[in-house]
Write a protein that holds these residues in place. Structure first.
Motif, PDB file in Angstrom:
ATOM      1  N   PHE A 113     -44.065  73.227 -16.567  1.00 27.41           N
ATOM      2  CA  PHE A 113     -45.218  74.126 -16.676  1.00 27.41           C
ATOM      3  C   PHE A 113     -45.836  73.993 -18.065  1.00 27.41           C
ATOM      4  CE2 PHE A 113     -46.734  78.743 -16.949  1.00 27.41           C
ATOM      5  CZ  PHE A 113     -47.958  78.412 -16.384  1.00 27.41           C
ATOM      6  N   SER A 114     -47.118  73.679 -18.103  1.00 26.61           N
ATOM      7  CA  SER A 114     -47.777  73.410 -19.386  1.00 26.61           C
ATOM      8  C   SER A 114     -47.902  74.651 -20.259  1.00 26.61           C
ATOM      9  CB  SER A 114     -49.172  72.819 -19.135  1.00 26.61           C
ATOM     10  OG  SER A 114     -49.970  73.717 -18.390  1.00 26.61           O
ATOM     11  N   TRP A 115     -47.797  75.865 -19.639  1.00 25.41           N
ATOM     12  CA  TRP A 115     -47.890  77.096 -20.412  1.00 25.41           C
ATOM     13  C   TRP A 115     -46.542  77.781 -20.568  1.00 25.41           C
ATOM     14  CZ3 TRP A 115     -52.191  78.228 -23.045  1.00 25.41           C
ATOM     15  CH2 TRP A 115     -53.371  77.583 -22.641  1.00 25.41           C
ATOM     16  N   GLY A 116     -45.464  77.007 -20.295  1.00 26.93           N
ATOM     17  CA  GLY A 116     -44.139  77.553 -20.523  1.00 26.93           C
ATOM     18  C   GLY A 116     -43.843  77.693 -22.002  1.00 26.93           C
ATOM     19  N   ILE A 117     -42.794  78.462 -22.297  1.00 27.08           N
ATOM     20  CA  ILE A 117     -42.482  78.744 -23.702  1.00 27.08           C
ATOM     21  C   ILE A 117     -42.112  77.455 -24.434  1.00 27.08           C
ATOM     22  CG2 ILE A 117     -40.888  79.962 -25.240  1.00 27.08           C
ATOM     23  CD1 ILE A 117     -40.712  82.149 -23.171  1.00 27.08           C
ATOM     24  N   VAL A 209     -51.176  92.603 -15.281  1.00 34.51           N
ATOM     25  CA  VAL A 209     -52.312  91.685 -15.150  1.00 34.51           C
ATOM     26  C   VAL A 209     -51.996  90.348 -15.834  1.00 34.51           C
ATOM     27  CG1 VAL A 209     -54.708  91.300 -15.817  1.00 34.51           C
ATOM     28  CG2 VAL A 209     -54.006  93.525 -14.933  1.00 34.51           C
ATOM     29  N   THR A 210     -51.414  90.435 -17.030  1.00 33.09           N
ATOM     30  CA  THR A 210     -51.046  89.202 -17.738  1.00 33.09           C
ATOM     31  C   THR A 210     -50.011  88.407 -16.964  1.00 33.09           C
ATOM     32  OG1 THR A 210     -51.472  90.326 -19.841  1.00 33.09           O
ATOM     33  CG2 THR A 210     -50.207  88.278 -19.919  1.00 33.09           C
ATOM     34  N   GLY A 211     -49.009  89.120 -16.402  1.00 33.98           N
ATOM     35  CA  GLY A 211     -47.987  88.427 -15.614  1.00 33.98           C
ATOM     36  C   GLY A 211     -48.562  87.798 -14.363  1.00 33.98           C
ATOM     37  N   ALA A 212     -49.546  88.481 -13.715  1.00 33.00           N
ATOM     38  CA  ALA A 212     -50.164  87.916 -12.515  1.00 33.00           C
ATOM     39  C   ALA A 212     -50.949  86.642 -12.841  1.00 33.00           C
ATOM     40  CB  ALA A 212     -51.080  88.961 -11.877  1.00 33.00           C
ATOM     41  N   TYR A 218     -48.974  79.240 -13.049  1.00 32.25           N
ATOM     42  CA  TYR A 218     -47.781  78.468 -12.678  1.00 32.25           C
ATOM     43  C   TYR A 218     -47.898  77.971 -11.247  1.00 32.25           C
ATOM     44  CZ  TYR A 218     -42.942  77.352 -11.611  1.00 32.25           C
ATOM     45  OH  TYR A 218     -41.797  76.703 -11.215  1.00 32.25           O
ATOM     46  N   LEU A 219     -48.336  78.853 -10.332  1.00 38.49           N
ATOM     47  CA  LEU A 219     -48.469  78.451  -8.930  1.00 38.49           C
ATOM     48  C   LEU A 219     -49.490  77.331  -8.766  1.00 38.49           C
ATOM     49  CD1 LEU A 219     -47.644  78.991  -6.002  1.00 38.49           C
ATOM     50  CD2 LEU A 219     -49.492  80.681  -5.872  1.00 38.49           C
ATOM     51  N   TYR A 220     -50.603  77.445  -9.506  1.00 42.19           N
ATOM     52  CA  TYR A 220     -51.647  76.419  -9.418  1.00 42.19           C
ATOM     53  C   TYR A 220     -51.107  75.061  -9.880  1.00 42.19           C
ATOM     54  CZ  TYR A 220     -55.785  73.728 -10.660  1.00 42.19           C
ATOM     55  OH  TYR A 220     -56.720  72.739 -10.783  1.00 42.19           O
ATOM     56  N   GLU A 221     -50.433  75.031 -11.032  1.00 42.86           N
ATOM     57  CA  GLU A 221     -49.909  73.763 -11.531  1.00 42.86           C
ATOM     58  C   GLU A 221     -48.807  73.222 -10.625  1.00 42.86           C
ATOM     59  OE1 GLU A 221     -48.775  73.517 -15.553  1.00 42.86           O
ATOM     60  OE2 GLU A 221     -50.692  74.248 -16.356  1.00 42.86           O
ATOM     61  N   ARG A 222     -48.024  74.150 -10.043  1.00 44.05           N
ATOM     62  CA  ARG A 222     -46.944  73.679  -9.155  1.00 44.05           C
ATOM     63  C   ARG A 222     -47.510  73.076  -7.878  1.00 44.05           C
ATOM     64  NH1 ARG A 222     -43.554  71.259  -7.747  1.00 44.05           N
ATOM     65  NH2 ARG A 222     -41.331  71.665  -7.458  1.00 44.05           N
TER      66      ARG A 222
END
Length: 330
Positions: A113-117, A209-212, A218-222
Motif C-alpha cells: 500500500f503506497s500510503w502505508g506507514i 471519516v479519515t479511516g473511511a 487501500y481498497l482502490y489500490e488493492r
C-alpha cells in the motif's frame, strides 16, 4: 551505449509478450525479455554506429592504400586499388549477453500500500528510514517530534497541551521497521494509544471519516493491483536492474568494438603488405634475371674484345704479307 541504456525503459515497454506472475510463466517471460533487450540494444547500436564507423574505416583504408600504392609499380598499383571499396559494408557485432548479465534479477510483485506507514516513512526518509528511526529512539528519545510540533499534524489535528504524545510516538517509530509479529503487536499497541488520545482530542467523527478515506484508498489500490499493474512494476524493476548491470560493461563493450575496428584495419594492412611482398619478390626475380643478362653481355663483350684483337692482328699480318709479296715495287 550510455544513451541507449538511458532509453532502456522505452525498449522494455515495447516487449509485448503476455505477462503472468506464475513462476514458470515468469521464467519464460524473463528469458524472452533478455533476448528482446539484447537484440534491441544491439540493433540500435549498429544503426547508430555502423555507418559512421564504416565511413571512418573506409577513409583510413583508402589513405593506407594510396600511400602504399605510391611505392609500387604501375601494374601492381592497379591491383592494390582494387581492394577498395569493400564488397560487404563493415558492421560492428555486439555481444551483450543479457541472459547471463541479468541472471540474478529477482522481481518483487508483492502488493504494498503506497500510503502505508512503512511506505510513507521510506518515501520521505529513504531506504534507511527504519534504521534512522530506531537509532533516534535509542540515542535521542527526547528529540523525537510530537504530532503537535509537526507542521503536517498541525493541519490535520488541533494541538492540545494536555495530550502527551511522546510515549506512543516513540513506540510507533521504533516498531515501524519490524515486519514480524512482535513489530505488528507494537504497532497495534501504539496505534491504540494514539487513537485513544485522538478520540479525546478531536472526536470520533473526524477519525471515522479519515479511516473511511484511508480504507477506500487501500481498497482502490488493492483492486487495481492487477496483472497489468504487476507487469508495470516488473518492467520498472527490470529496467533499474538492467541499467545498473549494463553500465558495468560499457568500457568492456567499447574495447570489444575497438578490437573489431583494429582487426578490420589490420586485415587491410595485411593485404597491402602481401601485395608489397609479392611486388618485392617479382622485383627480386627480375633483378636476378637482369644480373644473368648482364653477365652474359659481359661475357659476350669480353669474347668480342678478344675476337677484335685477333682481327686486328690478322689485319696487320695481311697488310705485311701484301706489302712484302703482293705489291709491285716501283
Amino acid at each position: 551505449m550510455s544513451e541507449e541504456i538511458r532509453r532502456l525503459s522505452v525498449l522494455v515497454d515495447e516487449f509485448s509478450l503476455p505477462f503472468h506472475p506464475e513462476p514458470l510463466v515468469l521464467n519464460v517471460y524473463k528469458r524472452e525479455l533478455h533476448l528482446h533487450v539484447e537484440s534491441g540494444l544491439g540493433s540500435n547500436l549498429r544503426a547508430r554506429l555502423s555507418t559512421a564507423l564504416a565511413l571512418n574505416i573506409e577513409a583510413s583504408q583508402r589513405e593506407m592504400t594510396e600511400r602504399m600504392a605510391s611505392l609500387l609499380p604501375k601494374d601492381t598499383k592497379q591491383v592494390s586499388l582494387s581492394i577498395l571499396p569493400r564488397r560487404e559494408p563493415f558492421e560492428i557485432l555486439y555481444r551483450l549477453n543479457c541472459d547471463n548479465l541479468c541472471a540474478d534479477f529477482q522481481e518483487d510483485l508483492e502488493f504494498r500500500f503506497s500510503w502505508g506507514i512503512t511506505s510513507l516513512i521510506q518515501r520521505f526518509c529513504g531506504k534507511n528510514a527504519n534504521r534512522i528511526c530506531l537509532l533516534n529512539f535509542k540515542e535521542k528519545p527526547g528529540d523525537l517530534p510530537t504530532p503537535t510540533e509537526s507542521a503536517d499534524s498541525s493541519l490535520m489535528f488541533p494541538a492540545s497541551k494536555s495530550t502527551d504524545w511522546s510515549i506512543p510516538s516513540k513506540i510507533a517509530l521504533a516498531s515501524i521497521g519490524s515486519q514480524g509479529t512482535m513489530g505488528g503487536m507494537l504497532v497495534a499497541g501504539a496505534h491504540t494509544i494514539v487513537y485513544s488520545q485522538m478520540m479525546k482530542t478531536i472526536g470520533w467523527r473526524v477519525i471515522a471519516v479519515t479511516g473511511a478515506i484511508y480504507g477506500l484508498l487501500y481498497l482502490y489500490e488493492r483492486l487495481t493491483w492487477t496483472n497489468k499493474a504487476k507487469e508495470r512494476a516488473f518492467k520498472e524493476q527490470y529496467v533499474a536492474h538492467a541499467t545498473k548491470k549494463l553500465r558495468l560493461i560499457v568500457d568492456l563493450t567499447s574495447a570489444n568494438c575497438s578490437h573489431q575496428v583494429q582487426q578490420e584495419l589490420s586485415s587491410t594492412f595485411a593485404q597491402l603488405c602481401h601485395l608489397v611482398d609479392g611486388s618485392t619478390s617479382e622485383m627480386d626475380a627480375r633483378l636476378k634475371e637482369l644480373e644473368k643478362e648482364i653477365k652474359a653481355l659481359e661475357k659476350a663483350a669480353n669474347e668480342a674484345k678478344v675476337l677484335r684483337n685477333k682481327a686486328n692482328y690478322l689485319s696487320k699480318e695481311l697488310e705485311m704479307f701484301d706489302d712484302t709479296y703482293l705489291r709491285i715495287k716501283d
